[in-house]
Design a protein around this motif. Sequence first.
Motif, mmCIF file in Angstrom:
data_model
loop_
_atom_site.group_PDB
_atom_site.id
_atom_site.type_symbol
_atom_site.label_atom_id
_atom_site.label_comp_id
_atom_site.label_asym_id
_atom_site.label_seq_id
_atom_site.Cartn_x
_atom_site.Cartn_y
_atom_site.Cartn_z
ATOM 1 N N LEU A 38 10.924 -17.914 1.199
ATOM 2 C CA LEU A 38 10.672 -16.619 1.827
ATOM 3 C C LEU A 38 9.744 -15.782 0.954
ATOM 4 C CD1 LEU A 38 11.255 -14.300 3.866
ATOM 5 C CD2 LEU A 38 13.295 -13.798 2.506
ATOM 6 N N ILE A 39 10.036 -15.737 -0.341
ATOM 7 C CA ILE A 39 9.218 -14.955 -1.271
ATOM 8 C C ILE A 39 7.802 -15.522 -1.325
ATOM 9 C CG2 ILE A 39 8.904 -14.327 -3.691
ATOM 10 C CD1 ILE A 39 12.015 -14.199 -3.850
ATOM 11 N N PHE A 40 7.678 -16.841 -1.373
ATOM 12 C CA PHE A 40 6.357 -17.473 -1.402
ATOM 13 C C PHE A 40 5.560 -17.124 -0.156
ATOM 14 C CE2 PHE A 40 3.585 -20.937 -0.096
ATOM 15 C CZ PHE A 40 2.726 -20.994 -1.181
ATOM 16 N N GLU A 41 6.184 -17.241 1.006
ATOM 17 C CA GLU A 41 5.477 -16.927 2.260
ATOM 18 C C GLU A 41 5.048 -15.469 2.322
ATOM 19 O OE1 GLU A 41 6.705 -18.455 6.063
ATOM 20 O OE2 GLU A 41 7.967 -19.946 5.049
ATOM 21 N N LEU A 42 5.905 -14.575 1.861
ATOM 22 C CA LEU A 42 5.552 -13.154 1.853
ATOM 23 C C LEU A 42 4.402 -12.882 0.888
ATOM 24 C CD1 LEU A 42 9.091 -11.590 2.056
ATOM 25 C CD2 LEU A 42 7.270 -11.303 3.735
ATOM 26 N N GLU A 43 4.435 -13.504 -0.279
ATOM 27 C CA GLU A 43 3.339 -13.338 -1.237
ATOM 28 C C GLU A 43 2.032 -13.834 -0.629
ATOM 29 O OE1 GLU A 43 5.340 -13.782 -5.644
ATOM 30 O OE2 GLU A 43 4.937 -15.609 -4.518
ATOM 31 N N TYR A 44 2.085 -14.969 0.043
ATOM 32 C CA TYR A 44 0.896 -15.554 0.653
ATOM 33 C C TYR A 44 0.356 -14.667 1.778
ATOM 34 C CZ TYR A 44 -2.109 -18.849 3.088
ATOM 35 O OH TYR A 44 -3.186 -19.441 3.710
ATOM 36 N N GLU A 45 1.224 -14.243 2.669
ATOM 37 C CA GLU A 45 0.793 -13.429 3.811
ATOM 38 C C GLU A 45 0.261 -12.063 3.386
ATOM 39 O OE1 GLU A 45 0.492 -13.981 7.127
ATOM 40 O OE2 GLU A 45 1.022 -16.079 6.780
ATOM 41 N N LEU A 46 0.882 -11.482 2.363
ATOM 42 C CA LEU A 46 0.486 -10.140 1.930
ATOM 43 C C LEU A 46 -0.546 -10.166 0.813
ATOM 44 C CD1 LEU A 46 4.015 -8.486 1.963
ATOM 45 C CD2 LEU A 46 2.266 -8.397 3.744
ATOM 46 N N LYS A 47 -0.898 -11.376 0.362
ATOM 47 C CA LYS A 47 -1.894 -11.560 -0.707
ATOM 48 C C LYS A 47 -1.515 -10.773 -1.960
ATOM 49 C CE LYS A 47 -5.591 -12.538 2.560
ATOM 50 N NZ LYS A 47 -4.746 -12.862 3.651
ATOM 51 N N ARG A 48 -0.249 -10.892 -2.327
ATOM 52 C CA ARG A 48 0.280 -10.251 -3.528
ATOM 53 C C ARG A 48 1.129 -11.270 -4.262
ATOM 54 N NH1 ARG A 48 0.854 -4.196 -2.618
ATOM 55 N NH2 ARG A 48 -0.355 -3.893 -0.740
ATOM 56 N N ILE A 58 15.678 -10.306 -7.568
ATOM 57 C CA ILE A 58 15.705 -9.838 -6.180
ATOM 58 C C ILE A 58 16.872 -10.485 -5.434
ATOM 59 C CG2 ILE A 58 14.466 -9.890 -3.985
ATOM 60 C CD1 ILE A 58 11.876 -9.714 -5.634
ATOM 61 N N GLU A 59 17.685 -9.646 -4.781
ATOM 62 C CA GLU A 59 18.844 -10.158 -4.061
ATOM 63 C C GLU A 59 18.951 -9.665 -2.623
ATOM 64 O OE1 GLU A 59 22.397 -9.511 -6.316
ATOM 65 O OE2 GLU A 59 21.872 -11.111 -7.729
ATOM 66 N N THR A 60 18.101 -8.713 -2.218
ATOM 67 C CA THR A 60 18.179 -8.189 -0.849
ATOM 68 C C THR A 60 16.779 -8.070 -0.245
ATOM 69 O OG1 THR A 60 17.995 -5.860 -1.475
ATOM 70 C CG2 THR A 60 20.219 -6.796 -1.454
ATOM 71 N N PRO A 61 16.686 -8.090 1.079
ATOM 72 C CA PRO A 61 15.386 -7.904 1.720
ATOM 73 C C PRO A 61 14.713 -6.588 1.342
ATOM 74 C CG PRO A 61 16.942 -8.770 3.300
ATOM 75 C CD PRO A 61 17.727 -8.436 2.053
ATOM 76 N N SER A 62 15.487 -5.503 1.235
ATOM 77 C CA SER A 62 14.884 -4.214 0.898
ATOM 78 C C SER A 62 14.315 -4.227 -0.523
ATOM 79 C CB SER A 62 15.879 -3.073 1.079
ATOM 80 O OG SER A 62 17.026 -3.273 0.292
ATOM 81 N N GLU A 63 14.988 -4.901 -1.467
ATOM 82 C CA GLU A 63 14.456 -5.032 -2.826
ATOM 83 C C GLU A 63 13.152 -5.826 -2.821
ATOM 84 O OE1 GLU A 63 17.374 -6.949 -5.262
ATOM 85 O OE2 GLU A 63 18.704 -5.227 -5.278
ATOM 86 N N LEU A 64 13.121 -6.878 -2.043
ATOM 87 C CA LEU A 64 11.939 -7.727 -1.961
ATOM 88 C C LEU A 64 10.755 -6.940 -1.418
ATOM 89 C CD1 LEU A 64 10.475 -10.390 -2.171
ATOM 90 C CD2 LEU A 64 11.602 -11.127 -0.070
ATOM 91 N N ILE A 65 10.962 -6.194 -0.357
ATOM 92 C CA ILE A 65 9.887 -5.387 0.226
ATOM 93 C C ILE A 65 9.410 -4.340 -0.777
ATOM 94 C CG2 ILE A 65 9.360 -3.662 1.998
ATOM 95 C CD1 ILE A 65 11.189 -5.303 3.863
ATOM 96 N N GLU A 66 10.353 -3.697 -1.444
ATOM 97 C CA GLU A 66 10.002 -2.675 -2.429
ATOM 98 C C GLU A 66 9.112 -3.262 -3.532
ATOM 99 O OE1 GLU A 66 12.393 -0.301 -5.882
ATOM 100 O OE2 GLU A 66 13.342 -0.366 -3.903
ATOM 101 N N HIS A 67 9.477 -4.434 -4.038
ATOM 102 C CA HIS A 67 8.691 -5.064 -5.104
ATOM 103 C C HIS A 67 7.316 -5.503 -4.597
ATOM 104 C CE1 HIS A 67 11.563 -5.023 -8.359
ATOM 105 N NE2 HIS A 67 12.506 -5.509 -7.558
ATOM 106 N N LEU A 68 7.257 -6.006 -3.365
ATOM 107 C CA LEU A 68 5.960 -6.433 -2.816
ATOM 108 C C LEU A 68 5.028 -5.262 -2.572
ATOM 109 C CD1 LEU A 68 7.094 -9.197 -0.347
ATOM 110 C CD2 LEU A 68 5.561 -9.518 -2.283
ATOM 111 N N LEU A 69 5.560 -4.138 -2.138
ATOM 112 C CA LEU A 69 4.724 -2.981 -1.884
ATOM 113 C C LEU A 69 4.228 -2.322 -3.169
ATOM 114 C CD1 LEU A 69 6.568 -1.340 1.132
ATOM 115 C CD2 LEU A 69 4.513 -2.770 1.164
ATOM 116 N N SER A 70 5.009 -2.485 -4.244
ATOM 117 C CA SER A 70 4.601 -1.888 -5.515
ATOM 118 C C SER A 70 3.740 -2.831 -6.366
ATOM 119 C CB SER A 70 5.813 -1.444 -6.316
ATOM 120 O OG SER A 70 6.574 -2.554 -6.732
#
Length: 71
Positions: A38-48, A58-70
């Motif tokens: 999941l993390i790999f796919e999000l990194e790939y799609e968001l180019k981060r 990271i243990e929750t979806p909200s934490e993951l989104i927060e880290h990807l946006l920052s």
Amino acid sequence: MKKAISVFKTYGIPLTGKRKSANFYRELQMDKMFVDGLIFELEYELKRELEDEKVSKIETPSELIEHLLSA
């Protein structure tokens, strides 16, 4: 953000209500391999890219989104 929502949906994780703060391992019953995917796919799609140190905490979806946006 639409790309992120789409990726979460493919993993069966809605980002509404309590599910966005549910623990991947205890409440969503996901294996580490699936969370890493999941993390790999999000990194790939968001180019981060997240640091390995952050990924391991990271243990929750909200934490993951927060880290990807920052990132």
